[in-house]
Enzyme design. Structure first.
Site, PDB file in Angstrom:
ATOM      1  N   LEU A   2      11.300 -21.225  -4.169  1.00 37.02           N
ATOM      2  CA  LEU A   2      10.019 -20.145  -3.613  1.00 37.02           C
ATOM      3  C   LEU A   2       8.284 -20.305  -3.581  1.00 37.02           C
ATOM      4  O   LEU A   2       7.865 -20.033  -5.449  1.00 37.02           O
ATOM      5  CB  LEU A   2      10.474 -18.771  -3.230  1.00 37.02           C
ATOM      6  N   ASP A  31       0.619  -1.281   0.187  1.00 39.15           N
ATOM      7  CA  ASP A  31      -0.629  -0.216   0.437  1.00 39.15           C
ATOM      8  C   ASP A  31       0.429   1.130   0.005  1.00 39.15           C
ATOM      9  O   ASP A  31       1.701   1.640   0.683  1.00 39.15           O
ATOM     10  CB  ASP A  31      -0.907  -0.326   1.193  1.00 39.15           C
ATOM     11  N   HIS A  54       2.624   3.089  -8.716  1.00 39.18           N
ATOM     12  CA  HIS A  54       2.531   2.266  -9.075  1.00 39.18           C
ATOM     13  C   HIS A  54       4.326   1.349  -9.871  1.00 39.18           C
ATOM     14  O   HIS A  54       4.482   0.164 -10.050  1.00 39.18           O
ATOM     15  CB  HIS A  54       1.679   1.231 -10.246  1.00 39.18           C
ATOM     16  N   ARG A  96      -5.212  -2.053   7.792  1.00 42.60           N
ATOM     17  CA  ARG A  96      -7.356  -2.776   7.586  1.00 42.60           C
ATOM     18  C   ARG A  96      -6.090  -4.037   6.643  1.00 42.60           C
ATOM     19  O   ARG A  96      -5.199  -4.213   6.121  1.00 42.60           O
ATOM     20  CB  ARG A  96      -7.634  -2.442   6.414  1.00 42.60           C
ATOM     21  N   ARG A 134       0.119   7.736  -3.005  1.00 41.38           N
ATOM     22  CA  ARG A 134       0.708   8.326  -1.943  1.00 41.38           C
ATOM     23  C   ARG A 134       2.113   8.674  -2.461  1.00 41.38           C
ATOM     24  O   ARG A 134       2.696  10.223  -2.084  1.00 41.38           O
ATOM     25  CB  ARG A 134       0.121   8.116  -0.505  1.00 41.38           C
TER      26      ARG A 134
HETATM   27  C1  FPP Z   1      -1.812   0.326  -3.183  1.00 38.35           C
HETATM   28  O1  FPP Z   1      -1.505   1.913  -3.002  1.00 38.35           O
HETATM   29  C2  FPP Z   1      -0.918  -0.381  -4.624  1.00 38.35           C
HETATM   30  C3  FPP Z   1      -2.549  -1.596  -5.474  1.00 38.35           C
HETATM   31  C4  FPP Z   1      -3.440  -1.153  -5.160  1.00 38.35           C
HETATM   32  C5  FPP Z   1      -1.118  -1.911  -6.431  1.00 38.35           C
HETATM   33  C6  FPP Z   1      -0.652  -2.783  -6.305  1.00 38.35           C
HETATM   34  C7  FPP Z   1       0.270  -3.187  -7.420  1.00 38.35           C
HETATM   35  C8  FPP Z   1       1.931  -2.912  -7.683  1.00 38.35           C
HETATM   36  C9  FPP Z   1       2.657  -2.921  -6.357  1.00 38.35           C
HETATM   37  C10 FPP Z   1       2.203  -3.220  -8.927  1.00 38.35           C
HETATM   38  C11 FPP Z   1       1.980  -3.977 -10.476  1.00 38.35           C
HETATM   39  C12 FPP Z   1       1.464  -5.565  -9.303  1.00 38.35           C
HETATM   40  C13 FPP Z   1       2.800  -5.959 -10.391  1.00 38.35           C
HETATM   41  C14 FPP Z   1       2.305  -7.896 -10.321  1.00 38.35           C
HETATM   42  C15 FPP Z   1       3.644  -6.127 -11.157  1.00 38.35           C
HETATM   43  P1  FPP Z   1      -2.314   2.496  -3.311  1.00 38.35           P
HETATM   44  O2  FPP Z   1      -2.730   2.722  -5.312  1.00 38.35           O
HETATM   45  O3  FPP Z   1      -4.006   2.594  -3.068  1.00 38.35           O
HETATM   46  O4  FPP Z   1      -2.119   4.068  -2.855  1.00 38.35           O
HETATM   47  P2  FPP Z   1      -2.901   4.725  -1.855  1.00 38.35           P
HETATM   48  O5  FPP Z   1      -3.306   4.299  -0.716  1.00 38.35           O
HETATM   49  O6  FPP Z   1      -1.212   5.842  -0.725  1.00 38.35           O
HETATM   50  O7  FPP Z   1      -3.204   5.639  -3.361  1.00 38.35           O
END
Ligand code: FPP
Length: 236
Positions: free
Chosen positions: A127, A16, A33, A190, A20
């Site tokens: 793994l 997460d 991302h 959460r 931000r």
């Molecule tokens: C949450 O951050 C993160 C996600 C919803 C996506 C996680 C994905 C990746 C790390 C990369 C893509 C995956 C692969 C397998 C290559 P948020 O956007 O909700 O953060 P915020 O709460 O700060 O807005």
């Protein structure tokens, strides 16, 4: 190489804070991302090198479809890119890839790449890397209940003989150990519908750092802290 007295068998991570992080650096959310994908690469590599048995990462939830089309597209693009750029190295490292979630609900290209990655690495014994994509914990439990109900209706099992282990075997994580350590970055506390059944006795850690900034020191710190926790599983 870091040395740990007691490593978790199964680590799960809610990655997460990408949004931000992007905002903080005055970038578009897609760049958050992208940076988060770099972190994911290094955490996978480190988990494999440390000899951790299973690592489960929450990449895309069933609720994430509600985000703006541009962001969903960026995430889908990164998923595709990740599998084509990493698959050779992961296979070489003996990593066994499994997708948690409903692959049928994904666009054709992504679906095909995920099936290919699973097939190619199915016999690997290193793994166990689980990536949750189009995943929801309650939906997973409902699906398991449906599968057991079908077996009961077909006369293969008796409803009163259903056990916790039988239920666990119908989940995407069927043969994996329960989650020992659940990490959610960015300070949010959460579970957001991730591995609900598997986390019954998990230790939880909520480092304040945003996912793109979660480096190996932060990972080692969480692993060290896990080793220091006393787990009683309901006993004394
Ligand atoms: C949450 O951050 C993160 C996600 C919803 C996506 C996680 C994905 C990746 C790390 C990369 C893509 C995956 C692969 C397998 C290559 P948020 O956007 O909700 O953060 P915020 O709460 O700060 O807005």
């Amino acid at each position: 190489m870091a040395v740990f007295e007691k490593l978790p068998r199964h680590v799960a991570i809610i990655m997460d804070g990408n949004g931000r992080w992007a905002k903080k650096h005055k970038m578009k959310v897609a760049m958050g991302h992208r940076q988060g994908t770099e972190t994911l690469r290094s955490i996978i590599r480190e988990s494999s090198d440390l000899g951790i048995e299973a690592l489960s990462l929450y990449a895309f939830s069933t609720e994430n479809w509600k985000r703006e089309a541009q962001e969903v597209e960026a995430l889908m693009g990164l998923i595709l890119e990740f599998f084509s750029s990493e698959i050779d190295e992961l296979d070489e490292k003996n990593v066994c890839i499994r997708i948690l979630g409903d692959k049928e609900g994904l666009p054709e290209k992504q679906r095909r790449a995920l099936y290919e990655a699973e097939e190619r690495t199915a016999a690997n014994t290193g793994l166990k890397l689980n990536i949750a994509i189009n995943y929801g914990g309650r939906a997973e439990i409902v699906r398991a209940a449906q599968q057991l109900a079908q077996k009961a209706a077909a006369g293969e099992i008796r409803p009163e003989e259903i056990t916790e282990e039988m239920m666990a075997r119908e989940l995407y994580t069927r043969d994996l150990p329960d989650v020992d350590l659940m990490i959610r970055t960015s300070g949010e506390m959460r579970l957001s519908n991730f591995l609900l059944y598997q986390c019954a006795y998990a230790e939880f850690m909520f480092p304040a750092v945003l996912w793109p900034d979660f480096d190996l020191d932060a990972y080692h710190e969480a692993l060290q802290a896990f080793g220091n926790r006393e787990r009683r599983f309901g006993g004394r």
